[in-house]
Design a protein around this motif. Structure first.
Motif, mmCIF file in Angstrom:
data_model
loop_
_atom_site.group_PDB
_atom_site.id
_atom_site.type_symbol
_atom_site.label_atom_id
_atom_site.label_comp_id
_atom_site.label_asym_id
_atom_site.label_seq_id
_atom_site.Cartn_x
_atom_site.Cartn_y
_atom_site.Cartn_z
ATOM 1 N N ASN A 90 0.833 -1.200 0.000
ATOM 2 C CA ASN A 90 0.000 0.000 0.000
ATOM 3 C C ASN A 90 0.874 1.259 0.000
ATOM 4 O OD1 ASN A 90 -2.511 1.379 0.114
ATOM 5 N ND2 ASN A 90 -2.245 1.667 2.305
ATOM 6 N N HIS A 91 1.928 1.259 0.792
ATOM 7 C CA HIS A 91 2.830 2.406 0.813
ATOM 8 C C HIS A 91 3.561 2.564 -0.525
ATOM 9 C CE1 HIS A 91 2.008 2.969 5.028
ATOM 10 N NE2 HIS A 91 2.826 3.999 5.055
ATOM 11 N N GLU A 92 3.873 1.452 -1.178
ATOM 12 C CA GLU A 92 4.491 1.539 -2.502
ATOM 13 C C GLU A 92 3.556 2.253 -3.477
ATOM 14 O OE1 GLU A 92 6.668 1.425 -5.879
ATOM 15 O OE2 GLU A 92 7.419 1.094 -3.850
ATOM 16 N N VAL A 93 2.285 1.891 -3.444
ATOM 17 C CA VAL A 93 1.316 2.517 -4.343
ATOM 18 C C VAL A 93 1.142 3.997 -4.010
ATOM 19 C CG1 VAL A 93 -1.128 2.555 -4.995
ATOM 20 C CG2 VAL A 93 0.082 0.374 -4.838
ATOM 21 N N LEU A 94 1.052 4.315 -2.733
ATOM 22 C CA LEU A 94 0.787 5.697 -2.331
ATOM 23 C C LEU A 94 2.001 6.614 -2.435
ATOM 24 C CD1 LEU A 94 -1.425 5.032 0.832
ATOM 25 C CD2 LEU A 94 -2.193 5.825 -1.420
ATOM 26 N N PHE A 95 3.178 6.095 -2.046
ATOM 27 C CA PHE A 95 4.336 6.965 -1.900
ATOM 28 C C PHE A 95 5.543 6.562 -2.751
ATOM 29 C CE2 PHE A 95 2.225 6.544 2.325
ATOM 30 C CZ PHE A 95 1.569 7.767 2.312
ATOM 31 N N GLY A 96 5.612 5.295 -3.152
ATOM 32 C CA GLY A 96 6.784 4.795 -3.865
ATOM 33 C C GLY A 96 7.937 4.536 -2.910
ATOM 34 N N GLY A 97 8.913 3.786 -3.394
ATOM 35 C CA GLY A 97 10.117 3.552 -2.600
ATOM 36 C C GLY A 97 10.073 2.322 -1.700
ATOM 37 N N TYR A 98 9.025 1.532 -1.781
ATOM 38 C CA TYR A 98 8.888 0.368 -0.903
ATOM 39 C C TYR A 98 8.980 -0.961 -1.652
ATOM 40 C CZ TYR A 98 7.456 3.479 2.855
ATOM 41 O OH TYR A 98 7.430 4.457 3.818
ATOM 42 N N MET A 99 9.232 -0.928 -2.959
ATOM 43 C CA MET A 99 9.207 -2.158 -3.740
ATOM 44 C C MET A 99 10.320 -3.121 -3.322
ATOM 45 S SD MET A 99 7.488 -3.946 -5.723
ATOM 46 C CE MET A 99 6.300 -2.801 -6.360
ATOM 47 N N GLY A 100 11.474 -2.619 -3.009
ATOM 48 C CA GLY A 100 12.564 -3.488 -2.559
ATOM 49 C C GLY A 100 12.191 -4.229 -1.286
ATOM 50 N N GLN A 101 11.603 -3.522 -0.359
ATOM 51 C CA GLN A 101 11.159 -4.147 0.882
ATOM 52 C C GLN A 101 10.060 -5.168 0.608
ATOM 53 O OE1 GLN A 101 9.923 -1.347 3.892
ATOM 54 N NE2 GLN A 101 9.639 -2.931 5.440
ATOM 55 N N ALA A 102 9.140 -4.840 -0.287
ATOM 56 C CA ALA A 102 8.059 -5.766 -0.630
ATOM 57 C C ALA A 102 8.626 -7.037 -1.259
ATOM 58 C CB ALA A 102 7.065 -5.096 -1.575
ATOM 59 N N ARG A 103 9.554 -6.884 -2.174
ATOM 60 C CA ARG A 103 10.160 -8.059 -2.812
ATOM 61 C C ARG A 103 10.881 -8.933 -1.790
ATOM 62 N NH1 ARG A 103 11.888 -4.600 -7.857
ATOM 63 N NH2 ARG A 103 10.209 -5.182 -9.274
ATOM 64 N N SER A 104 11.582 -8.302 -0.889
ATOM 65 C CA SER A 104 12.275 -9.046 0.164
ATOM 66 C C SER A 104 11.287 -9.833 1.026
ATOM 67 C CB SER A 104 13.088 -8.073 1.031
ATOM 68 O OG SER A 104 13.670 -8.741 2.107
ATOM 69 N N MET A 105 10.178 -9.204 1.355
ATOM 70 C CA MET A 105 9.144 -9.874 2.168
ATOM 71 C C MET A 105 8.530 -11.040 1.402
ATOM 72 S SD MET A 105 7.397 -6.487 3.832
ATOM 73 C CE MET A 105 6.344 -7.268 5.062
ATOM 74 N N ILE A 106 8.270 -10.849 0.112
ATOM 75 C CA ILE A 106 7.698 -11.919 -0.713
ATOM 76 C C ILE A 106 8.663 -13.092 -0.773
ATOM 77 C CG2 ILE A 106 7.013 -12.546 -3.055
ATOM 78 C CD1 ILE A 106 5.914 -9.600 -3.252
ATOM 79 N N SER A 107 9.951 -12.807 -0.959
ATOM 80 C CA SER A 107 10.951 -13.880 -0.977
ATOM 81 C C SER A 107 10.976 -14.631 0.340
ATOM 82 C CB SER A 107 12.340 -13.298 -1.269
ATOM 83 O OG SER A 107 12.397 -12.783 -2.579
ATOM 84 N N GLN A 108 10.897 -13.883 1.418
ATOM 85 C CA GLN A 108 10.881 -14.491 2.753
ATOM 86 C C GLN A 108 9.647 -15.396 2.908
ATOM 87 O OE1 GLN A 108 11.025 -11.611 5.911
ATOM 88 N NE2 GLN A 108 10.893 -13.145 7.509
#
Length: 91
Positions: A69-87
């Motif tokens: 949600n923060h990626e959509v609203l503000f940007g800059g969170y995709m790396g963290q999201a990808r890391s979480m998905i991998s986890q």
């Protein structure tokens, strides 16, 4: 706002427009985002109502929504999201 009690008395009240009924782990998971709470909070919570086994893994799943949600609203969170998905995929 005002509400009427059973006896008809009108009383001032505050209605929370953001009420939520769901898994308590979802609320607790969010407390770990953006700095988290102190260890005393988590130790106190655990001593009063212990969490089920595996809650650490579910925390990542619950928090992924907020990070996306923060990626959509503000940007800059995709790396963290990808890391979480991998986890999550390694569970």
């Amino acid at each position: 706002s005002f509400a009427k009690e059973e006896d008809g008395t009108i009383v001032p009240v505050i209605f929370d427009p953001a009420t939520y009924y769901g898994d308590r782990e979802a609320d607790l998971a969010m407390t770990y985002l953006f700095g988290g709470f102190g260890s005393d909070f988590y130790e106190g919570y655990e001593s009063e109502w212990p969490l089920a086994e595996g809650h650490e893994k579910r925390r990542t799943i619950y928090n992924l929504y907020h990070i996306l949600n923060h990626e959509v609203l503000f940007g800059g969170y995709m790396g963290q999201a990808r890391s979480m998905i991998s986890q999550i995929l390694r569970f």
